[in-house]
Design an enzyme around this catalytic site. Structure first.
Site, PDB file in Angstrom:
ATOM      1  N   LYS A   1      -1.475  -0.653   8.992  1.00  0.00           N
ATOM      2  CA  LYS A   1      -2.382  -1.586   8.927  1.00  0.00           C
ATOM      3  C   LYS A   1      -1.707  -2.985   9.239  1.00  0.00           C
ATOM      4  O   LYS A   1      -2.486  -3.485  10.233  1.00  0.00           O
ATOM      5  CB  LYS A   1      -3.132  -1.866   7.720  1.00  0.00           C
ATOM      6  CG  LYS A   1      -3.871  -0.431   7.144  1.00  0.00           C
ATOM      7  CD  LYS A   1      -4.401  -0.590   5.816  1.00  0.00           C
ATOM      8  CE  LYS A   1      -3.546  -0.890   4.511  1.00  0.00           C
ATOM      9  NZ  LYS A   1      -2.491   0.352   4.431  1.00  0.00           N
TER      10      LYS A   1
ATOM     11  N   ARG B   1     -10.747  -2.127  -1.330  1.00  0.00           N
ATOM     12  CA  ARG B   1      -9.839  -0.842  -1.398  1.00  0.00           C
ATOM     13  C   ARG B   1     -10.597   0.023  -2.633  1.00  0.00           C
ATOM     14  O   ARG B   1     -10.100   0.796  -2.962  1.00  0.00           O
ATOM     15  CB  ARG B   1      -8.608  -1.406  -2.127  1.00  0.00           C
ATOM     16  CG  ARG B   1      -7.392  -0.903  -1.288  1.00  0.00           C
ATOM     17  CD  ARG B   1      -6.366  -1.800  -1.868  1.00  0.00           C
ATOM     18  NE  ARG B   1      -4.906  -1.034  -1.384  1.00  0.00           N
ATOM     19  CZ  ARG B   1      -4.009  -1.757  -0.715  1.00  0.00           C
ATOM     20  NH1 ARG B   1      -4.253  -2.725  -0.109  1.00  0.00           N
ATOM     21  NH2 ARG B   1      -3.091  -0.893  -0.613  1.00  0.00           N
TER      22      ARG B   1
ATOM     23  N   ARG C   1      11.111   2.394   5.725  1.00  0.00           N
ATOM     24  CA  ARG C   1      11.034   0.956   5.537  1.00  0.00           C
ATOM     25  C   ARG C   1      11.817   0.672   4.214  1.00  0.00           C
ATOM     26  O   ARG C   1      12.293  -0.515   4.139  1.00  0.00           O
ATOM     27  CB  ARG C   1       9.534   0.664   5.622  1.00  0.00           C
ATOM     28  CG  ARG C   1       9.421  -0.816   5.408  1.00  0.00           C
ATOM     29  CD  ARG C   1       8.006  -1.424   5.232  1.00  0.00           C
ATOM     30  NE  ARG C   1       7.370  -0.856   4.121  1.00  0.00           N
ATOM     31  CZ  ARG C   1       5.937  -0.661   4.173  1.00  0.00           C
ATOM     32  NH1 ARG C   1       5.262  -1.323   5.038  1.00  0.00           N
ATOM     33  NH2 ARG C   1       5.296  -0.144   3.204  1.00  0.00           N
TER      34      ARG C   1
HETATM   35  P1  AP5 Z   1      -0.782  -3.550   0.758  1.00  0.00           P
HETATM   36  O1  AP5 Z   1       0.377  -4.586   1.164  1.00  0.00           O
HETATM   37  O2  AP5 Z   1      -2.002  -3.484   1.394  1.00  0.00           O
HETATM   38  O3  AP5 Z   1       0.295  -2.079   1.137  1.00  0.00           O
HETATM   39  P2  AP5 Z   1      -0.300  -0.681   1.405  1.00  0.00           P
HETATM   40  O4  AP5 Z   1      -1.847  -0.360   1.580  1.00  0.00           O
HETATM   41  O5  AP5 Z   1       0.461   0.283   0.511  1.00  0.00           O
HETATM   42  O6  AP5 Z   1       0.217  -0.503   2.938  1.00  0.00           O
HETATM   43  P3  AP5 Z   1       1.511  -0.897   3.688  1.00  0.00           P
HETATM   44  O7  AP5 Z   1       1.526  -2.286   3.647  1.00  0.00           O
HETATM   45  O8  AP5 Z   1       2.879  -0.144   2.946  1.00  0.00           O
HETATM   46  O9  AP5 Z   1       1.376  -0.104   4.921  1.00  0.00           O
HETATM   47  P4  AP5 Z   1       0.648  -0.468   6.320  1.00  0.00           P
HETATM   48  O10 AP5 Z   1      -0.701   0.308   6.599  1.00  0.00           O
HETATM   49  O11 AP5 Z   1       0.388  -1.789   6.329  1.00  0.00           O
HETATM   50  O12 AP5 Z   1       1.749  -0.315   7.317  1.00  0.00           O
HETATM   51  P5  AP5 Z   1       2.736  -0.775   8.151  1.00  0.00           P
HETATM   52  O13 AP5 Z   1       2.259  -1.520   9.167  1.00  0.00           O
HETATM   53  O14 AP5 Z   1       3.346  -1.633   6.899  1.00  0.00           O
HETATM   54  O15 AP5 Z   1      -0.728  -3.493  -0.535  1.00  0.00           O
HETATM   55  C1  AP5 Z   1       0.452  -3.515  -1.603  1.00  0.00           C
HETATM   56  C2  AP5 Z   1      -0.237  -3.345  -3.153  1.00  0.00           C
HETATM   57  O16 AP5 Z   1      -0.775  -4.765  -3.450  1.00  0.00           O
HETATM   58  C3  AP5 Z   1      -1.033  -2.535  -3.289  1.00  0.00           C
HETATM   59  O17 AP5 Z   1      -0.563  -1.266  -3.794  1.00  0.00           O
HETATM   60  C4  AP5 Z   1      -1.706  -2.876  -4.671  1.00  0.00           C
HETATM   61  O18 AP5 Z   1      -0.850  -2.919  -5.860  1.00  0.00           O
HETATM   62  C5  AP5 Z   1      -1.920  -4.412  -4.387  1.00  0.00           C
HETATM   63  N1  AP5 Z   1      -3.113  -4.681  -3.837  1.00  0.00           N
HETATM   64  C6  AP5 Z   1      -3.542  -5.082  -2.281  1.00  0.00           C
HETATM   65  N2  AP5 Z   1      -4.505  -5.197  -1.806  1.00  0.00           N
HETATM   66  C7  AP5 Z   1      -5.420  -4.935  -2.953  1.00  0.00           C
HETATM   67  C8  AP5 Z   1      -6.629  -4.784  -3.266  1.00  0.00           C
HETATM   68  N3  AP5 Z   1      -7.543  -4.972  -2.123  1.00  0.00           N
HETATM   69  N4  AP5 Z   1      -7.034  -4.361  -4.564  1.00  0.00           N
HETATM   70  C9  AP5 Z   1      -6.122  -4.003  -5.609  1.00  0.00           C
HETATM   71  N5  AP5 Z   1      -4.702  -4.297  -5.316  1.00  0.00           N
HETATM   72  C10 AP5 Z   1      -4.432  -4.623  -4.067  1.00  0.00           C
HETATM   73  O19 AP5 Z   1       3.514   0.200   8.360  1.00  0.00           O
HETATM   74  C11 AP5 Z   1       4.621   0.948   7.592  1.00  0.00           C
HETATM   75  C12 AP5 Z   1       5.920   1.247   8.319  1.00  0.00           C
HETATM   76  O20 AP5 Z   1       5.818   2.215   9.287  1.00  0.00           O
HETATM   77  C13 AP5 Z   1       6.760   0.140   8.776  1.00  0.00           C
HETATM   78  O21 AP5 Z   1       7.850   0.131   8.698  1.00  0.00           O
HETATM   79  C14 AP5 Z   1       6.299   0.308  10.339  1.00  0.00           C
HETATM   80  O22 AP5 Z   1       7.227  -0.620  10.791  1.00  0.00           O
HETATM   81  C15 AP5 Z   1       6.032   1.579  10.400  1.00  0.00           C
HETATM   82  N6  AP5 Z   1       5.117   1.726  11.672  1.00  0.00           N
HETATM   83  C16 AP5 Z   1       4.029   1.295  11.869  1.00  0.00           C
HETATM   84  N7  AP5 Z   1       3.159   1.918  12.655  1.00  0.00           N
HETATM   85  C17 AP5 Z   1       4.022   2.990  13.244  1.00  0.00           C
HETATM   86  C18 AP5 Z   1       3.987   3.876  14.229  1.00  0.00           C
HETATM   87  N8  AP5 Z   1       2.837   3.990  15.119  1.00  0.00           N
HETATM   88  N9  AP5 Z   1       4.718   4.950  14.137  1.00  0.00           N
HETATM   89  C19 AP5 Z   1       5.812   4.683  13.454  1.00  0.00           C
HETATM   90  N10 AP5 Z   1       6.182   3.916  12.584  1.00  0.00           N
HETATM   91  C20 AP5 Z   1       5.342   2.910  12.435  1.00  0.00           C
HETATM   92 MG    MG Z   2       0.577  -3.618   5.014  1.00  0.00          MG
END
Ligand code: AP5
Ligand code: MG
Length: 186
Positions: A13, A88, A127
């Site tokens: 995302k 969420r 990551r």
């Molecule tokens: P948040 O920061 O939203 O984390 P998440 O949903 O757990 O998602 P990530 O940021 O880990 O992943 P992403 O989908 O953004 O992927 P990314 O691009 O980084 O939330 C964190 C915390 O905050 C929650 O757990 C909660 O505690 C709190 N929170 C936030 N919003 C909330 C809400 N609305 N309500 C309540 N609590 C809330 O990519 C991941 C990795 O994969 C990176 O290393 C990237 O380089 C790699 N990657 C990306 N695309 C690809 C691809 N196509 N192929 C291979 N690798 C790839």
């Molecule tokens: Mg993220």
């Protein structure tokens, strides 16, 4: 224009939002980024957030709803805005609908990125080595995945029923995923 990027932790995302913002000059509201910044700065929001984020649990809906309402005035939606990580839960989605109606504004599309859990775990553990995010531990990852399936995945049916849901595979290179997303933008 207001789009929601929905999907499990580690699906891409944040990566896709950063690419979309460069392409369209929109603004992104990433609730995770806002909380991580508050944690780094040690504000009262940050102290509260740490109790939940590092365990992989969601913050209470009330805190998140207030935060997003403050960050999402009509002027921002008019310029174009992406929501990353919000809503969420069903109560968050219902509150967003109330907020948008009051502005008035509307949600143009919800794009859900899909990848299987084993690939999500692989991406987050990778990551962890590269960036050391405090919730990329194997224990927190397990809670985040379980929380996604229980509390966030029901939003897929919620938005499908409204006719604004687009399902996109998150597999392949970021550029390939981006192409699929752009095709869904109304
Ligand atoms: P948040 O920061 O939203 O984390 P998440 O949903 O757990 O998602 P990530 O940021 O880990 O992943 P992403 O989908 O953004 O992927 P990314 O691009 O980084 O939330 C964190 C915390 O905050 C929650 O757990 C909660 O505690 C709190 N929170 C936030 N919003 C909330 C809400 N609305 N309500 C309540 N609590 C809330 O990519 C991941 C990795 O994969 C990176 O290393 C990237 O380089 C790699 N990657 C990306 N695309 C690809 C691809 N196509 N192929 C291979 N690798 C790839
Ligand atoms: Mg993220």
């Amino acid at each position: 224009m207001l789009l929601v990027l929905l999907g499990p932790p580690g699906v891409g995302k944040g990566t896709q939002c950063r690419m979309l913002v460069e392409r369209f000059d929109w603004q992104v509201i990433s609730t995770g980024e806002i909380l991580r910044r508050a944690m780094r700065e040690g504000t009262s929001l940050g102290q509260k957030a740490r109790e939940f984020v590092d365990q992989g649990q969601l913050l209470p809906d009330g805190i998140m709803i207030e935060l997003v309402r403050d960050a999402l005035p009509l002027s921002t939606i008019r310029k174009g805005c992406l929501l990353d990580g919000f809503p969420r839960t069903i109560p968050q989605a219902e509150d967003l609908a109330v907020w948008l109606k009051s502005l008035p504004a509307q949600l143009d599309a919800v794009i859900v990125l899909m990848v299987d859990d084993s690939e999500l775990r692989r991406r987050m553990l990778q990551r962890a080595v590269e960036e050391g995010r405090s919730d990329d531990t194997s224990d927190a990852i397990a809670v985040r995945l379980e929380t996604y399936h229980r509390q966030t995945a029901p939003l897929i049916e919620y938005y499908r029923a409204q006719g604004i849901l687009h399902e996109v595979s998150g597999l392949g290179t970021p550029a390939e995923v981006q192409k699929r997303i752009v095709e869904c933008i109304p």
